[in-house]
Design an enzyme around this catalytic site. Structure first.
Site, short mmCIF file in Angstrom:
data_model
loop_
_atom_site.label_atom_id
_atom_site.label_comp_id
_atom_site.label_asym_id
_atom_site.label_seq_id
_atom_site.Cartn_x
_atom_site.Cartn_y
_atom_site.Cartn_z
N ASP A 172 0.82 -1.22 0.00
CA ASP A 172 0.00 0.00 0.00
C ASP A 172 0.85 1.27 0.00
O ASP A 172 0.46 2.28 -0.59
CB ASP A 172 -1.01 0.00 1.16
CG ASP A 172 -0.39 -0.30 2.52
OD1 ASP A 172 0.84 -0.34 2.65
OD2 ASP A 172 -1.18 -0.53 3.47
N GLY A 223 -4.84 8.31 5.17
CA GLY A 223 -5.88 8.80 6.08
C GLY A 223 -5.41 9.87 7.03
O GLY A 223 -6.20 10.70 7.50
#
Length: 478
Positions: A227, A396
């Site tokens: 990721d 995030g």
């Protein structure tokens, strides 16, 4: 108009996002989101694999518009063992399990740690695939006897959906088992296992490799499996020598480089080299992200204390600044029974005032994280012998405006944030390249700049932050 599907799985949640490319911009639509956390069984932490597969299929069944392809990215180091029937030999262990810790010392008796670092570029860490496999060989040797294929986590999930058996370069590069030639290192395997292990071969991303078994009109794309590699490829970096930070459960701070840096200084400072989507490297520090705050939230919830994000911000702003610091990367915070007690223990050990209110805990965590990131950035500049004025942040963590401003303050650099779903977007950009819609990482980054809002933070209150940094550095040497 081309639509691709990106499954982005983090260590605490997963999401399926549809991305539509218009030829000039990219739009996103979240289709499915779910929680992902290790389960504790038989004194081990495992990933709930059957639930992951259920969620993957559930998300795919929600897709209503035609999609060309699907890609999967996840966190690093974890893997699955498949038998000759293509079935799991065991539930995949989670890197949060401590069964691999004792094998680090054993390994360093067989091969000097700096030599292992030089051969693989990876920081010596108990969570790495190498040490997890050593634990399995020692404690459950029958597992390896039954294994015919070892797949890293995103590629294990790919196999479940498509039947293809491949390992992608960026995720394989987190294992401590891949050499500078981007291949599984047979000498390391012989040294530690007295055999060559059945790893599926390594392939580079940006290619179509199969179709989805239950959705044959959707192609299976091999995207950057890690990721962070996905997130980095989606950051619209436009400044030379810029640094990047990807913030989720973990925080990854680093710089793009062409070849691994495996100097003695890089080894001593616990840096690592992991693959980029372009077959190059991220010279980075794998650091704490929001894990500490996530665990605190769980405990507060058990106590009946529920916070909205706005209430968290308000609580932080009401707490006194620079009152207490922690080293977020201290072993105390890796996986404690109680995170609040771990923070208390650290503060008592370092003769500091113990945070009492949630606001004091939140401010302590956010300030400490920002200062530790700034400390790491100075180390990167020193080791790479480069200076930068800019940091690009994705993930995030970009939603936490206090943290982003604090990072700018602590580092005395301009911080650019966005996009929030950087990993998902990088996943989609790789698919668009495999489909021939985009032709380079530069094309993808320009598309992101055209499609998503970026925010900029200028450094503030330099003198106050420098004083706090000096106090923090004293803690690191206690």
């Amino acid at each position: 108009m081309t639509t691709v599907l990106a499954y982005d799985l983090g260590a605490s949640s997963g999401r399926l996002v549809a991305q539509t490319y218009t030829g000039q911009t990219l739009t996103m639509n979240e289709i499915h989101r779910f929680q992902n956390k290790p389960v504790h069984e038989n004194n081990h932490y495992y990933w709930d694999y059957s639930n992951l597969i259920k969620e993957l299929n559930q998300g795919l069944n929600k897709v209503t518009s035609p999609a060309k392809s699907l890609g999967i990215d996840t966190w690093g180091v974890d893997f699955g063992l498949l038998n000759k029937n293509g079935q799991l030999v065991s539930k995949p262990f989670s890197y949060r399990d401590t069964h691999s810790v004792q094998y680090v010392q054993q390994a360093t008796k067989q091969l000097p740690p700096q030599t292992l670092f030089e051969q693989t570029g990876n920081e010596i860490s108990a969570i790495n695939t190498l040490f997890q496999l050593m634990a399995i060989q020692s404690q459950y040797p029958q597992y390896l006897t039954e294994t015919t294929d070892i797949l890293m986590m995103p590629n294990l999930l790919m196999h479940a959906l498509s039947g293809v058996k491949l390992n992608e370069f960026t995720i394989a590069s987190t294992s401590q088992l891949v050499n500078k030639h981007k291949q599984w290192d047979k000498n390391i395997q012989q040294t530690f296992f007295n055999q060559t292990l059945p790893f599926a071969p390594i392939e580079m991303p940006h290619q179509m490799v199969a179709t989805i078994k239950n959705h044959p009109t959707i192609q299976m794309a091999l995207v950057p499996g890690h990721d962070t590699a996905c997130a980095l490829s989606a950051l619209p970096i436009q400044r030379p020598n810029a640094l990047f930070i990807s913030i989720g459960t973990w925080g990854l701070i680093g710089k793009e480089i062409k070849e691994p840096i495996t100097t003695a200084e890089a080894f001593q400072q616990s840096f690592t080299n992991e693959g980029t989507s372009e077959g190059q490297y991220r010279f980075q520090k794998n650091a704490m992200g929001f894990w500490i705050l996530q665990k605190c939230r769980e405990e507060w919830k058990q106590q009946g204390i529920h916070f909205t994000y706005e209430q968290e911000i308000n609580a932080l702003q009401q707490a006194k600044s620079f009152n207490t610091f922690i080293d977020p990367d201290d072993d105390l915070f890796f996986n404690p029974v109680s995170m609040l007690q771990a923070i208390k223990k650290y503060c008592m050990k370092t003769n500091q005032q113990v945070p009492i209110t949630p606001g004091e805990h939140i401010r302590c965590f956010i300030e400490s994280l920002a200062i530790k990131y700034a400390y790491t950035i100075k180390q990167i500049e020193k080791i790479t012998n480069t200076k930068t004025t800019d940091i690009y942040i994705g993930g995030g963590g970009t939603q936490n405006t206090n943290l982003c401003q604090f990072i700018a303050n602590a580092s005395n650099k301009i911080v650019h944030t966005g996009p929030t779903e950087a990993s998902s977007i990088g996943n989609g950009l790789s698919q668009l390249r495999a489909l021939g819609e985009l032709h380079s990482i530069e094309d993808g980054r320009q598309l992101v700049a055209n499609s998503f809002e970026m925010k900029q933070y200028e450094p503030q209150h330099n003198a106050e932050w420098q004083e706090a940094i000096d106090r923090f550095q004293q803690l690191l040497h206690m």
